[in-house]
Design an enzyme around this catalytic site. Structure first.
Site, PDB file in Angstrom:
ATOM      1  N   ARG A 223      42.263 -65.478 -12.239  1.00 47.29           N
ATOM      2  CA  ARG A 223      40.821 -65.772 -12.285  1.00 47.29           C
ATOM      3  C   ARG A 223      40.235 -65.077 -13.634  1.00 47.29           C
ATOM      4  NH1 ARG A 223      37.753 -64.002  -7.014  1.00 47.29           N
ATOM      5  NH2 ARG A 223      39.649 -62.528  -6.924  1.00 47.29           N
TER       6      ARG A 223
ATOM      7  N   ASP B 202      42.615 -52.775 -22.793  1.00 44.67           N
ATOM      8  CA  ASP B 202      41.872 -54.029 -22.962  1.00 44.67           C
ATOM      9  C   ASP B 202      42.959 -55.109 -23.438  1.00 44.67           C
ATOM     10  OD1 ASP B 202      40.773 -56.212 -24.574  1.00 44.67           O
ATOM     11  OD2 ASP B 202      38.861 -54.742 -24.958  1.00 44.67           O
ATOM     12  N   PHE B 203      43.042 -56.283 -22.614  1.00 45.34           N
ATOM     13  CA  PHE B 203      44.294 -57.371 -23.213  1.00 45.34           C
ATOM     14  C   PHE B 203      43.826 -57.798 -24.231  1.00 45.34           C
ATOM     15  CE2 PHE B 203      42.011 -59.315 -18.860  1.00 45.34           C
ATOM     16  CZ  PHE B 203      41.202 -60.141 -19.755  1.00 45.34           C
TER      17      PHE B 203
ATOM     18  N   HIS C 258      39.422 -68.653 -16.489  1.00 46.14           N
ATOM     19  CA  HIS C 258      38.320 -69.259 -16.508  1.00 46.14           C
ATOM     20  C   HIS C 258      36.931 -68.485 -16.841  1.00 46.14           C
ATOM     21  CE1 HIS C 258      37.084 -67.678 -12.020  1.00 46.14           C
ATOM     22  NE2 HIS C 258      37.206 -66.694 -12.976  1.00 46.14           N
TER      23      HIS C 258
ATOM     24  N   ASN D  71      29.490 -72.340 -11.465  1.00 42.60           N
ATOM     25  CA  ASN D  71      29.249 -70.955 -11.250  1.00 42.60           C
ATOM     26  C   ASN D  71      29.936 -70.276 -12.598  1.00 42.60           C
ATOM     27  OD1 ASN D  71      28.642 -68.673  -9.485  1.00 42.60           O
ATOM     28  ND2 ASN D  71      30.733 -68.190  -9.685  1.00 42.60           N
TER      29      ASN D  71
HETATM   30  N1  SAM Z   1      42.661 -60.361 -11.221  1.00 42.83           N
HETATM   31  C1  SAM Z   1      41.569 -60.009 -10.606  1.00 42.83           C
HETATM   32  C2  SAM Z   1      41.343 -60.799  -9.112  1.00 42.83           C
HETATM   33  O1  SAM Z   1      41.919 -62.133  -9.128  1.00 42.83           O
HETATM   34  O2  SAM Z   1      41.006 -60.442  -8.159  1.00 42.83           O
HETATM   35  C3  SAM Z   1      40.271 -59.867 -11.098  1.00 42.83           C
HETATM   36  C4  SAM Z   1      39.437 -60.943 -11.620  1.00 42.83           C
HETATM   37  S1  SAM Z   1      37.897 -60.410 -12.231  1.00 42.83           S
HETATM   38  C5  SAM Z   1      37.322 -62.220 -12.151  1.00 42.83           C
HETATM   39  C6  SAM Z   1      38.235 -60.348 -13.991  1.00 42.83           C
HETATM   40  C7  SAM Z   1      39.065 -58.911 -14.125  1.00 42.83           C
HETATM   41  O3  SAM Z   1      39.413 -59.109 -15.642  1.00 42.83           O
HETATM   42  C8  SAM Z   1      38.291 -57.801 -13.980  1.00 42.83           C
HETATM   43  O4  SAM Z   1      38.740 -56.718 -13.095  1.00 42.83           O
HETATM   44  C9  SAM Z   1      37.953 -57.241 -15.320  1.00 42.83           C
HETATM   45  O5  SAM Z   1      37.659 -55.768 -15.293  1.00 42.83           O
HETATM   46  C10 SAM Z   1      39.137 -57.450 -15.978  1.00 42.83           C
HETATM   47  N2  SAM Z   1      39.008 -57.515 -17.454  1.00 42.83           N
HETATM   48  C11 SAM Z   1      37.795 -58.337 -18.217  1.00 42.83           C
HETATM   49  N3  SAM Z   1      37.971 -58.063 -19.402  1.00 42.83           N
HETATM   50  C12 SAM Z   1      39.130 -57.221 -19.587  1.00 42.83           C
HETATM   51  C13 SAM Z   1      39.747 -56.885 -20.718  1.00 42.83           C
HETATM   52  N4  SAM Z   1      39.539 -57.105 -22.197  1.00 42.83           N
HETATM   53  N5  SAM Z   1      40.904 -56.203 -20.567  1.00 42.83           N
HETATM   54  C14 SAM Z   1      41.660 -55.996 -19.333  1.00 42.83           C
HETATM   55  N6  SAM Z   1      40.943 -56.396 -18.358  1.00 42.83           N
HETATM   56  C15 SAM Z   1      39.647 -57.000 -18.363  1.00 42.83           C
END
Ligand code: SAM
Length: 332
Positions: A238, A222-223, A241, A288
């Site tokens: 992404r 989890d970042f 945003h 969106n």
């Molecule tokens: N970067 C990828 C792309 O451009 O196709 C995915 C974008 S998607 C909108 C957001 C990504 O962030 C997802 O894969 C989700 O699982 C990941 N994510 C969301 N919260 C996160 C967290 N707390 N720690 C790590 N990854 C996370």
């Protein structure tokens, strides 16, 4: 007046394509051209209604009709067939199942300034939690992100010369289309995808199907909460945003702190012009984000400010002409 009529009709065109994808019409026609009645039999549709949908798809340029037989156009074979390499069918299903319903409450989002998950789906868990409860929804969401992301990644990784970097860490990297594209362009680069544990099996499948699988690893985490894997180039595609400033500035600081001197952060987002006059696709993406996240699309100036608040001093912007633009922030 024409613009008004066009916009009244715009959602009908979207829904025509969404329904045809969901009914499996393009998948079925990819095997061989078929008449409406043969297709209706194969997919268990009402024959006359199916013929009306097929004619509408042909009028939109998604099908061709010859002697009562329908076949996919090239654009349908490339983007609408679910097992095509460049498929957008996941993004279409995500748009139809989730975004379309969230957007139906856009007026309430504008009144209240918040996303519409609870109003639309009666659930407090938004976006990732909503999808990641169900493996099929997770796979579909990831495939959707992949299809849309692949339209930009090959351009993004060439937007700046990244050849000096050795280890890219893609935070929230999903299926890894960005590190895959980067490793294909830069032979000395290896990469780590850092994403939530639920994403791991899907991400690993995409990595192993790529030509650079031996240079990419997946680390679950989890970042916001966990230490970041070490690297000299981080990327956020992404991600920014999805969140508001109070949530994102500490993450950018965490990236800045983890980077060595001269390391960099590569950002992939749709950039709004500084006077907010366009482009239309970024402003639509901004609405969106209003209905489905706590985030928004930002202007170039807003990205520069955010990155400077996190400690970066050298920020370069590249408008790509692809759906997503690129920002490179270097730690001096
Ligand atoms: N970067 C990828 C792309 O451009 O196709 C995915 C974008 S998607 C909108 C957001 C990504 O962030 C997802 O894969 C989700 O699982 C990941 N994510 C969301 N919260 C996160 C967290 N707390 N720690 C790590 N990854 C996370």
């Amino acid at each position: 007046m024409n613009i008004v009529l066009d916009l009244i009709e715009a959602f009908r065109r979207s829904k025509t394509m969404f329904a045809a994808v969901r009914l499996g019409i393009f998948d079925q026609l990819e095997h061989a051209p078929q008449t409406a009645s043969a297709l209706a039999r194969a997919l268990q549709l009402h024959e006359a209604a199916a013929a009306r949908l097929l004619d509408a798809c042909a009028s939109l340029g998604l099908l061709e009709k010859h002697a009562q037989e329908y076949r996919n156009t090239r654009v349908a074979s490339t983007y609408l067939v679910s097992d095509s390499e460049d498929t957008l069918s996941g993004y279409i299903k995500y748009s139809d199942e989730s975004l379309y319903h969230l957007w139906s409450h856009l007026d309430d989002a504008v009144r209240e300034g918040s996303n519409r998950w609870e109003q639309t789906f009666g659930a407090r868990d938004a976006l990732f939690d909503h999808y990641y409860r169900d493996p099929e929804k997770t796979a579909n969401f990831m495939q959707g992100m992949n299809g849309f992301g692949c339209l930009s990644s090959p351009t993004i990784v060439r937007a700046f010369d990244l050849s000096r970097y050795r280890h890219l860490v893609d935070l929230g990297g999903g299926t890894g289309h960005l590190p895959i594209a980067a490793c294909q362009v830069y032979p000395d680069l290896r990469a780590t995808i850092f994403d939530l544990p639920k994403v791991e099996p899907i991400s690993r499948r995409f990595i192993s199907n790529s030509s650079v699988a031996n240079r990419i690893e997946f680390v679950a985490g989890d970042f916001f909460r966990d230490p970041l894997p070490g690297g000299d180039l981080y990327s956020l595609g992404r991600i920014i945003h999805d969140w508001d400033d109070p949530r994102i500035v500490p993450l950018l600081r965490k990236v800045f702190d983890a980077l060595p001197s001269n390391g960099a952060l590569l950002i992939q987002e749709a950039l709004v012009q500084d006077d907010r006059s366009g482009p239309v696709c970024a402003l639509m993406q901004d609405l969106n984000m209003l209905v489905c996240t706590d985030g928004r699309e930002r202007t170039e100036a807003e990205y520069k400010l955010l990155l400077e608040r996190a400690g970066f001093s050298d920020v370069q912007i590249h408008r790509t002409g692809a759906p997503l633009d690129a920002v490179l922030a270097v730690k001096r």
